[in-house]
Scaffold this motif. Sequence first.
Motif, PDB file in Angstrom:
ATOM      1  N   UNK A 150       0.829  -1.206   0.000  1.00 46.35           N
ATOM      2  CA  UNK A 150       0.000   0.000   0.000  1.00 46.35           C
ATOM      3  C   UNK A 150       0.863   1.256   0.000  1.00 46.35           C
ATOM      4  N   UNK A 151       0.418   2.268  -0.716  1.00 47.30           N
ATOM      5  CA  UNK A 151       1.118   3.547  -0.726  1.00 47.30           C
ATOM      6  C   UNK A 151       0.505   4.478   0.303  1.00 47.30           C
ATOM      7  N   UNK A 152       1.358   5.169   1.032  1.00 50.71           N
ATOM      8  CA  UNK A 152       0.898   6.138   2.011  1.00 50.71           C
ATOM      9  C   UNK A 152       1.233   7.540   1.504  1.00 50.71           C
ATOM     10  N   UNK A 153       0.508   8.517   2.009  1.00 44.58           N
ATOM     11  CA  UNK A 153       0.681   9.875   1.514  1.00 44.58           C
ATOM     12  C   UNK A 153       1.973  10.532   1.960  1.00 44.58           C
ATOM     13  N   UNK A 154       2.141  11.763   1.521  1.00 40.06           N
ATOM     14  CA  UNK A 154       3.320  12.534   1.904  1.00 40.06           C
ATOM     15  C   UNK A 154       3.308  12.758   3.419  1.00 40.06           C
ATOM     16  N   UNK A 155       4.490  12.848   3.971  1.00 40.61           N
ATOM     17  CA  UNK A 155       4.593  13.078   5.393  1.00 40.61           C
ATOM     18  C   UNK A 155       4.533  11.811   6.224  1.00 40.61           C
ATOM     19  N   UNK A 156       4.541  10.654   5.554  1.00 41.93           N
ATOM     20  CA  UNK A 156       4.508   9.372   6.259  1.00 41.93           C
ATOM     21  C   UNK A 156       5.787   8.596   5.959  1.00 41.93           C
ATOM     22  N   UNK A 157       6.464   8.156   7.007  1.00 41.69           N
ATOM     23  CA  UNK A 157       7.653   7.316   6.867  1.00 41.69           C
ATOM     24  C   UNK A 157       7.236   5.883   7.183  1.00 41.69           C
ATOM     25  N   UNK A 158       7.415   4.996   6.217  1.00 49.25           N
ATOM     26  CA  UNK A 158       6.985   3.604   6.375  1.00 49.25           C
ATOM     27  C   UNK A 158       8.176   2.720   6.730  1.00 49.25           C
TER      28      UNK A 158
END
Length: 198
Positions: A127-135
């Motif tokens: 899954x892709x997370x939005x900007x500002x998220x570190x996975x």
Amino acid sequence: CIKVQLNCTFMQSPQSKKSPRQACIIVAQRQGGLLTARQASALGWKKQHLRYHAFAGNLRRVTHGLYRFPELTPSPFDDLLRATLAATDRRGVPIATISHASALLVHAIGESMPSKIHLTVAPSVRRRFGKGVVVHRAILKRADMTMSDGVRVTTILRTLHDLANDAEFPPDQFRSAIADATMRGMVNAKILRKQIKA
């Protein structure tokens, strides 16, 4: 199992005598006013109900599949809740856990003030997370996770273990977090040393 233990907020139905709206509000109260479409469906509100209440102003659409009751007070961890509540697999099982520096905020230890949201998902999650998220990618055991203020988050021990292995996390902030956690009796120093070495 983890699905039952940590997803209880998502799928447990309050007393059957309550209306779907009342039941949804009870769940949303534990989540800073937020409610997922899947939670609403499990409690008796289908897509058409959500569309109606959003149109009428009873709900506000936050993002795809996530809504807010405007009369409920947002959580101080609103951004963290939005990031995790919206992240589920096709069965509605949560796939993201707040971790690393963001977990320190939830547990209120240390002095870290991360500008981005840190969360951990399994290596298989694409899954892709939005900007500002570190996975971060790792397999979390049941004992590595807890719920705090409605937030699905890594335990203090797991959080400190993760940060001990994070080359980008400032050493002074790491020491501050350890000192804070041990001084307040939140972790056992002996167990912590073993956990960090693991």
